[in-house]
Design a protein around this motif. Structure first.
Motif, PDB file in Angstrom:
ATOM      1  N   ILE A  96      46.089  44.127 -40.087  1.00 16.32           N
ATOM      2  CA  ILE A  96      44.906  44.209 -39.178  1.00 16.32           C
ATOM      3  C   ILE A  96      44.429  45.787 -39.491  1.00 16.32           C
ATOM      4  N   TRP A  97      43.974  46.022 -40.691  1.00 18.95           N
ATOM      5  CA  TRP A  97      43.679  47.485 -40.670  1.00 18.95           C
ATOM      6  C   TRP A  97      42.746  47.409 -40.136  1.00 18.95           C
ATOM      7  N   ARG A  98      42.739  48.579 -39.143  1.00 17.41           N
ATOM      8  CA  ARG A  98      42.088  49.410 -38.428  1.00 17.41           C
ATOM      9  C   ARG A  98      41.824  50.769 -38.860  1.00 17.41           C
ATOM     10  N   ALA A  99      40.548  50.627 -38.824  1.00 14.35           N
ATOM     11  CA  ALA A  99      39.787  51.764 -39.333  1.00 14.35           C
ATOM     12  C   ALA A  99      39.872  52.120 -41.097  1.00 14.35           C
ATOM     13  N   ALA A 100      39.850  51.750 -41.057  1.00 17.75           N
ATOM     14  CA  ALA A 100      39.872  51.356 -43.002  1.00 17.75           C
ATOM     15  C   ALA A 100      38.453  52.268 -43.758  1.00 17.75           C
ATOM     16  N   ASP A 101      37.661  52.500 -42.169  1.00 18.54           N
ATOM     17  CA  ASP A 101      36.634  52.817 -43.043  1.00 18.54           C
ATOM     18  C   ASP A 101      36.407  54.774 -42.927  1.00 18.54           C
ATOM     19  N   VAL A 102      37.407  54.629 -42.672  1.00 14.93           N
ATOM     20  CA  VAL A 102      37.829  56.404 -42.943  1.00 14.93           C
ATOM     21  C   VAL A 102      38.792  56.880 -43.983  1.00 14.93           C
TER      22      VAL A 102
ATOM     23  N   GLY B  20      48.218  58.584 -49.611  1.00 24.15           N
ATOM     24  CA  GLY B  20      49.124  58.563 -49.366  1.00 24.15           C
ATOM     25  C   GLY B  20      49.492  58.428 -47.905  1.00 24.15           C
ATOM     26  N   GLY B  21      48.953  58.242 -46.948  1.00 24.87           N
ATOM     27  CA  GLY B  21      49.054  58.415 -45.743  1.00 24.87           C
ATOM     28  C   GLY B  21      48.899  56.584 -44.956  1.00 24.87           C
ATOM     29  N   THR B  22      47.980  56.271 -45.361  1.00 26.22           N
ATOM     30  CA  THR B  22      47.381  54.176 -45.539  1.00 26.22           C
ATOM     31  C   THR B  22      48.483  53.993 -46.128  1.00 26.22           C
ATOM     32  N   LEU B  23      48.995  53.900 -47.160  1.00 24.97           N
ATOM     33  CA  LEU B  23      50.181  53.348 -47.914  1.00 24.97           C
ATOM     34  C   LEU B  23      51.208  53.356 -46.581  1.00 24.97           C
ATOM     35  N   ASP B  24      51.709  54.498 -46.257  1.00 27.39           N
ATOM     36  CA  ASP B  24      53.246  54.943 -45.438  1.00 27.39           C
ATOM     37  C   ASP B  24      52.737  53.927 -44.288  1.00 27.39           C
ATOM     38  N   ALA B  25      51.650  54.237 -43.541  1.00 31.01           N
ATOM     39  CA  ALA B  25      50.763  53.077 -42.827  1.00 31.01           C
ATOM     40  C   ALA B  25      51.173  51.696 -42.767  1.00 31.01           C
ATOM     41  N   ILE B  26      51.221  51.581 -43.617  1.00 23.19           N
ATOM     42  CA  ILE B  26      50.921  50.184 -44.086  1.00 23.19           C
ATOM     43  C   ILE B  26      52.954  49.770 -44.321  1.00 23.19           C
TER      44      ILE B  26
ATOM     45  N   ASP C  51      46.881  51.347 -38.276  1.00 22.49           N
ATOM     46  CA  ASP C  51      46.324  51.943 -37.676  1.00 22.49           C
ATOM     47  C   ASP C  51      45.704  53.655 -38.790  1.00 22.49           C
ATOM     48  N   THR C  52      45.144  53.851 -39.957  1.00 21.55           N
ATOM     49  CA  THR C  52      44.954  54.676 -40.070  1.00 21.55           C
ATOM     50  C   THR C  52      43.334  55.642 -40.384  1.00 21.55           C
ATOM     51  N   ALA C  53      43.369  55.948 -38.740  1.00 17.36           N
ATOM     52  CA  ALA C  53      42.499  56.157 -38.229  1.00 17.36           C
ATOM     53  C   ALA C  53      42.494  57.972 -38.302  1.00 17.36           C
TER      54      ALA C  53
ATOM     55  N   THR D  73      48.060  37.570 -44.156  1.00 19.06           N
ATOM     56  CA  THR D  73      46.290  37.297 -44.458  1.00 19.06           C
ATOM     57  C   THR D  73      45.985  39.280 -43.693  1.00 19.06           C
ATOM     58  N   VAL D  74      44.968  39.254 -44.209  1.00 17.41           N
ATOM     59  CA  VAL D  74      44.205  40.655 -44.261  1.00 17.41           C
ATOM     60  C   VAL D  74      42.774  40.154 -43.595  1.00 17.41           C
ATOM     61  N   VAL D  75      43.743  41.493 -42.243  1.00 17.90           N
ATOM     62  CA  VAL D  75      41.476  41.836 -41.612  1.00 17.90           C
ATOM     63  C   VAL D  75      41.474  42.913 -41.705  1.00 17.90           C
ATOM     64  N   LEU D  76      39.805  43.203 -41.997  1.00 21.93           N
ATOM     65  CA  LEU D  76      39.363  44.840 -41.082  1.00 21.93           C
ATOM     66  C   LEU D  76      39.670  45.045 -40.280  1.00 21.93           C
ATOM     67  N   ALA D  77      39.492  45.683 -38.839  1.00 22.74           N
ATOM     68  CA  ALA D  77      39.151  45.201 -37.775  1.00 22.74           C
ATOM     69  C   ALA D  77      38.377  46.838 -37.799  1.00 22.74           C
ATOM     70  N   ASP D  78      37.895  46.754 -36.269  1.00 23.23           N
ATOM     71  CA  ASP D  78      36.860  47.553 -36.076  1.00 23.23           C
ATOM     72  C   ASP D  78      36.643  49.428 -37.129  1.00 23.23           C
TER      73      ASP D  78
END
Length: 124
Positions: free
Chosen positions: A77-83, A36-42, A28-30, A119-124
């Motif tokens: 499952i990458w949530r909030a990738a649009d952020v 940096g934050g996205t990489l840490d979350a992954i 959840d990268t909202a 498998t990588v999926v973009l969610a909500d």
């Protein structure tokens, strides 16, 4: 005519992964509008080892290894990738590219002997 399917929510995607015997990992990268934050979350979602660095090269290395995780399909499952996409489009494309490359490298048809796939999926 092109039909656009709405993105499923992360809970539904995780349930679907579990139902087919896969291991879901929700990122959840909202709250992380930067690379940096996205990489840490992954890294956190996949329990990447301590030697993971905060850069795309080591992210790729970690994503194409996954030896610390059980054999089988792992669904990121990458949530909030649009952020990230809105805040820093270049970083989004770079992270998305690394995830796509790692997914291709970890497909079962690539001959992985350890039985792990990604498998990588973009969610909500």
């Amino acid at each position: 005519m092109t039909t656009v399917r709405p993105k499923l929510d992360s809970k539904t995607l995780a349930d679907q992964a579990r139902a087919r015997g896969a291991y879901p990992h929700v990122v959840d990268t909202a709250a992380y509008p930067d690379r940096g934050g996205t990489l840490d979350a992954i890294a956190s979602a996949l329990s990447l080892p301590e030697h993971f660095g905060r850069n795309l090269d080591t992210m790729y290395d970690g994503l194409t290894d996954l030896s610390w995780l059980p054999p089988g399909e792992h669904v990121l499952i990458w949530r909030a990738a649009d952020v990230l996409k809105r805040a820093d489009p270049r970083s989004y494309l770079a992270v998305h590219g690394v995830l796509s490359d790692a997914q291709r490298a970890l497909t079962p048809r690539q001959g992985r002997r350890d039985g792990r796939s990604l498998t990588v999926v973009l969610a909500d």
